[in-house]
Design a protein around this motif. Structure first.
Motif, short mmCIF file in Angstrom:
data_model
loop_
_atom_site.label_atom_id
_atom_site.label_comp_id
_atom_site.label_asym_id
_atom_site.label_seq_id
_atom_site.Cartn_x
_atom_site.Cartn_y
_atom_site.Cartn_z
N LEU A 28 0.78 -1.00 0.18
CA LEU A 28 -0.07 -0.33 -0.28
C LEU A 28 0.84 1.31 -0.25
CD1 LEU A 28 -3.74 0.89 0.62
CD2 LEU A 28 -2.96 -1.68 0.26
N SER A 29 1.47 1.67 0.93
CA SER A 29 2.89 1.94 0.57
C SER A 29 3.56 2.83 -0.06
CB SER A 29 3.46 2.27 1.52
OG SER A 29 3.30 1.57 3.50
N ALA A 30 4.17 1.52 -0.70
CA ALA A 30 4.53 1.86 -2.05
C ALA A 30 3.54 2.34 -3.34
CB ALA A 30 4.71 0.40 -2.70
N LYS B 256 0.89 3.28 -2.73
CA LYS B 256 0.06 4.98 -3.08
C LYS B 256 1.08 5.63 -3.22
CE LYS B 256 -3.06 4.51 1.34
NZ LYS B 256 -3.49 5.50 1.58
N ALA B 257 2.50 5.80 -3.35
CA ALA B 257 4.04 6.71 -3.12
C ALA B 257 3.84 6.78 -5.07
CB ALA B 257 5.07 6.81 -2.67
N LEU B 258 3.72 5.51 -5.25
CA LEU B 258 3.79 5.88 -7.21
C LEU B 258 3.00 6.29 -7.92
CD1 LEU B 258 4.49 1.80 -7.70
CD2 LEU B 258 6.02 3.83 -8.40
N PHE C 243 0.42 8.45 -5.63
CA PHE C 243 0.64 10.07 -5.67
C PHE C 243 1.68 10.50 -6.52
CE2 PHE C 243 3.16 12.75 -2.93
CZ PHE C 243 1.61 13.88 -2.90
N SER C 244 2.95 10.16 -7.15
CA SER C 244 3.85 10.71 -7.14
C SER C 244 3.88 11.23 -9.06
CB SER C 244 5.12 10.79 -6.82
OG SER C 244 5.53 8.62 -7.20
N LEU C 245 3.36 9.83 -9.64
CA LEU C 245 3.24 9.53 -11.48
C LEU C 245 1.88 10.24 -11.95
CD1 LEU C 245 4.15 6.01 -11.75
CD2 LEU C 245 6.07 8.00 -12.46
N LEU D 85 -4.68 8.92 -1.91
CA LEU D 85 -4.22 10.01 -0.03
C LEU D 85 -5.69 9.02 1.04
CD1 LEU D 85 -3.51 12.26 -2.47
CD2 LEU D 85 -4.20 13.66 -0.76
N GLU E 41 -6.90 2.42 2.62
CA GLU E 41 -6.51 2.07 3.48
C GLU E 41 -6.94 0.82 2.83
OE1 GLU E 41 -6.69 3.19 6.73
OE2 GLU E 41 -6.16 4.72 5.56
N PRO E 42 -6.03 -0.25 3.95
CA PRO E 42 -6.07 -1.90 3.67
C PRO E 42 -7.20 -2.52 4.53
CG PRO E 42 -3.68 -1.07 4.92
CD PRO E 42 -4.58 0.15 4.52
N LEU F 139 -0.05 4.99 7.75
CA LEU F 139 -0.14 4.16 6.44
C LEU F 139 -1.59 6.07 6.43
CD1 LEU F 139 0.33 2.93 3.94
CD2 LEU F 139 -1.60 1.26 4.21
N ILE G 71 0.59 10.03 2.67
CA ILE G 71 0.51 10.72 1.18
C ILE G 71 0.44 11.81 1.79
CG2 ILE G 71 -0.23 10.54 -1.14
CD1 ILE G 71 1.86 9.12 0.22
N PRO G 72 -1.13 13.00 2.79
CA PRO G 72 -1.14 14.21 3.04
C PRO G 72 -0.46 14.73 3.22
CG PRO G 72 -3.21 11.90 3.69
CD PRO G 72 -2.11 11.47 3.66
N TRP H 231 6.80 18.46 -7.88
CA TRP H 231 7.71 17.30 -8.30
C TRP H 231 9.18 18.11 -8.98
CZ3 TRP H 231 7.96 13.84 -5.11
CH2 TRP H 231 6.67 13.01 -4.13
N THR I 268 9.21 3.28 3.28
CA THR I 268 8.64 2.02 2.09
C THR I 268 8.42 3.85 0.89
OG1 THR I 268 8.20 0.29 2.78
CG2 THR I 268 7.29 0.47 0.80
N VAL I 269 7.94 4.63 1.47
CA VAL I 269 7.28 5.47 0.68
C VAL I 269 8.01 6.42 -0.13
CG1 VAL I 269 5.67 7.47 0.76
CG2 VAL I 269 4.55 5.67 1.79
N THR J 166 10.72 4.45 -2.45
CA THR J 166 9.22 4.55 -3.91
C THR J 166 9.05 5.89 -4.60
OG1 THR J 166 7.81 3.23 -2.40
CG2 THR J 166 7.14 3.54 -4.56
N LEU J 167 8.93 7.07 -3.77
CA LEU J 167 8.99 8.62 -4.69
C LEU J 167 10.80 8.45 -5.35
CD1 LEU J 167 7.38 9.97 -1.41
CD2 LEU J 167 6.42 9.43 -3.63
N ALA K 160 10.68 6.51 -8.57
CA ALA K 160 9.44 6.60 -9.71
C ALA K 160 9.82 7.83 -9.75
CB ALA K 160 8.34 7.08 -8.15
N ARG K 161 9.73 8.54 -9.16
CA ARG K 161 10.96 10.87 -9.57
C ARG K 161 12.04 10.61 -10.45
NH1 ARG K 161 6.65 12.73 -11.55
NH2 ARG K 161 8.15 13.91 -12.09
#
Ligand code: ZN
Lengths: 282, 294
Positions: free
Chosen positions: A76-78, A80-82, A84-86, A233, A236-237, B52, B56-57, B70, B93-94, B97-98, B101-102
């Motif tokens: 989920l962390s990975a 969400k980060a993907l 969100f950032s892409l 954002l 949730e799991p 978790l 992100i927020p 970014w 992990t976040v 991964t960021l 990705a970037r």
């Protein structure tokens, strides 16, 4: 559409890079408890092996659990980060859905199961409807029959036997179909289910039932076409089990009369060290 | 050079954008203290779940507040430890991964080292306009000068660190048993006060002093009424808080009508700052430090 699908719900992880037409790459491996490190290494590897870049990904699919709490949180962390950032769409799919979808050819109810610890199971029930279009292409429509459950094998079995009539027609009119159990099911749970189902069930081989991220990708593509995407954002799991909270020790003095310590806290709760560690703030 | 920093080692989710190593462009923290107050301590699984939900927020808000997209971010850092495993896993992990990705460099940072370097942050200054990116950071007269001693109080850690220069650390002393915060929490529990213990004890002390003033009694008398052991171990730079905690227990047990408290956590909020607590630590640290460093 290029879709990256991640699943680290249990010790068995899977990762796939797919389009609607083909699997470009897929891994299914035993990750143990090293979810974070191995997932990120493999994302990097699969992108490189398929000669793609991260920016080319069109959507991200993720298994939302149930399963290992930390394992589910890594994917989920990975994911969400993907997303969100892409700035790409995100779709979450339950790991129980993925397990069931792999058994779509079974003619009868499918019950996907993951071990939840403490002799309990995460479970959900599904049925499939087969159809073919004018071009003769076969497709299966998955229907979820039950909620997501956390139950002991005995309770699950008695629930399924009760529900079978409601789901599959008039009692006594015809023989009830056999349930197919699939997922990660321990020998003890299998024996328990078999006994309590009065042998009206069969078990998929655990290797056959290993989750594949390409199936997750397929389910996610379907849901994406139906407009069912998730907000990175907010996604949730699917934990199902609430966190075990041992407040008892916090309410009592650590020192002095030991008899003031309650004896009622669960022996399977978090370890003393974890609780103590957890008590430290800064 | 702008770095996005992510911190998730315990029950707070933090993200900040820092320019040229010193200028704090934004700093966003989501706290869970009200959730954990109910349990009288941080519950690791609850903390991980909150991490978790918030991460992100929190990152998005930090970027918004710093007016960064970014394209404006050059690197990503995240706490790798020490801390609660489940909580750390989320931020790490976040962050990784960021970076992936970037296509940005990723730097794992020790939480305690980050505490030390918080002293160099410039919070209310905007960075100067530059033609080219600066490789070294801007020096200020008010900057801490080397060698220096830093008292790091965080989670299970109460450490006295000698810093000879940037990145050169020498551990002078550490707690032999409880961390300072843990001692505060335990003493608060002995006294039947709220969690977290530091602010609860501070408030209780302030209330008591206020009462004495109203009754026109000398406050100094109360301050020296009990003899409690010091938290430092003679001849070393180490601390020991367990003696203080035991002494408090004996004192409390000796008091007339003392009962071991069994208050159910009633969700009462403990509010207030940590200034006194911190200055107390600082004094302790200074005393230990006085014992001769080059
Ligand atoms: Zn800290």
């Amino acid at each position: 559409m290029l879709l990256l699908a991640l699943d680290t719900s249990t010790r068995q992880a899977s990762l796939a890079l797919c389009t609607e037409e083909e699997i470009l790459g897929e891994y299914a491996w035993h990750v143990g408890n090293n979810h974070s490190v191995e997932l990120l290494e493999r994302i990097q590897r699969i992108i490189a092996e398929c000669n793609k870049t991260m920016q080319e990904i069109d959507a991200v699919a993720v298994a939302t659990g149930p399963g290992s709490f930390n394992g589910v949180r890594v994917a989920l962390s990975a994911a969400k980060a993907l997303a969100f950032s892409l700035q790409k769409p995100l779709v979450g799919v339950s790991s129980l859905d993925i397990i069931a979808a792999q058994q779509q050819q079974w003619q009868g109810p499918v019950c996907s199961i993951l071990e939840a610890g403490r002799s309990e199971l995460y479970a959900a029930c599904y049925a499939f409807e087969k159809s073919s279009n004018s071009a003769g292409e076969l497709s299966y429509q998955m229907r979820q029959l039950s909620d997501f459950f956390l139950l002991s094998p005995q309770h699950l079995a008695s629930y399924l036997r009760e529900q079978a009539n409601t789901w599959f027609g008039i009692p006594g009119e015809r023989a009830l179909p056999s349930f197919l159990f699939c997922g990660e099911i321990s020998l003890a749970s299998r024996q328990m289910l078999f006994t309590h189902m009065q042998e009206k069930c069969v078990f998929a081989n655990n290797v056959q039932a290993t989750r594949h991220a390409s199936v997750l990708a397929l389910l996610a593509l379907q849901r994406l076409h139906e407009g069912k995407e998730h907000n990175p954002l907010l996604l949730e799991p699917l934990y199902i089990r609430r966190p075990s909270i041992t407040t008892s020790i916090r309410k009592h003095p650590l020192l002095g009369n030991k008899s003031h310590r309650p004896a009622d806290h669960s022996p399977e709760g978090p370890s003393q060290t974890e609780r103590e560690e957890g008590a430290l703030r800064h | 050079m702008r770095v996005l920093g992510i911190e998730s080692s315990c029950d707070e989710t933090g993200a900040a954008i820092v320019e040229d190593g010193r200028y704090l462009l934004s700093n966003v923290v989501a706290s869970q203290v009200e959730i954990h107050n109910r349990y009288g301590g941080v519950v690791p699984e609850v903390a991980s779940r909150q991490q978790l939900s918030s991460i992100i927020p929190v990152i998005e808000t930090a970027m918004e507040k710093a007016a960064c997209s970014w394209q404006d971010i050059d690197a990503i850092g995240a706490t790798y430890g020490p801390g609660l495993a489940g909580s750390l896993l989320v931020g790490l992990t976040v962050g990784k991964t960021l970076a992936l990705a970037r296509n940005l460099p990723f730097i794992g940072v020790n939480h305690l080292e980050a505490h030390i370097y918080a002293n160099w942050l410039l919070k209310d200054e905007s960075p100067p306009e530059r033609e080219t990116a600066s490789a070294s950071w801007d020096v200020r007269e008010s900057d801490p000068t080397f060698p220096l001693i830093c008292l790091v109080i965080s989670g299970a850690h109460s450490e006295l660190v000698l810093v000879r220069g940037h990145g050169q650390y020498e551990l002078l002393g550490r707690t032999r048993d409880d961390a300072a915060g843990e001692a505060f929490d335990k003493v608060a529990r002995i006294l039947g006060l709220d969690y977290p213990g530091g602010p609860a004890i501070q408030h209780a002390a302030q209330r008591a002093e206020e009462e004495m003033r109203q009754q026109k009694k000398p406050v100094e008398l109360a301050r020296s009424a009990y003899r409690l052991p010091r938290a430092w171990l003679r001849g070393t730079y180490d601390f020991s808080f367990s003696g203080l905690k035991t002494a408090m227990l004996h004192l409390a047990e000796g008091a007339a009508g003392y009962q071991h408290p069994t208050p159910a956590p009633d969700g009462k909020k403990s509010t207030g700052g940590e200034s006194k607590q911190q200055s107390q630590y600082t004094r302790m640290g200074m005393q230990a430090a006085q014992r001769g460093t080059p």
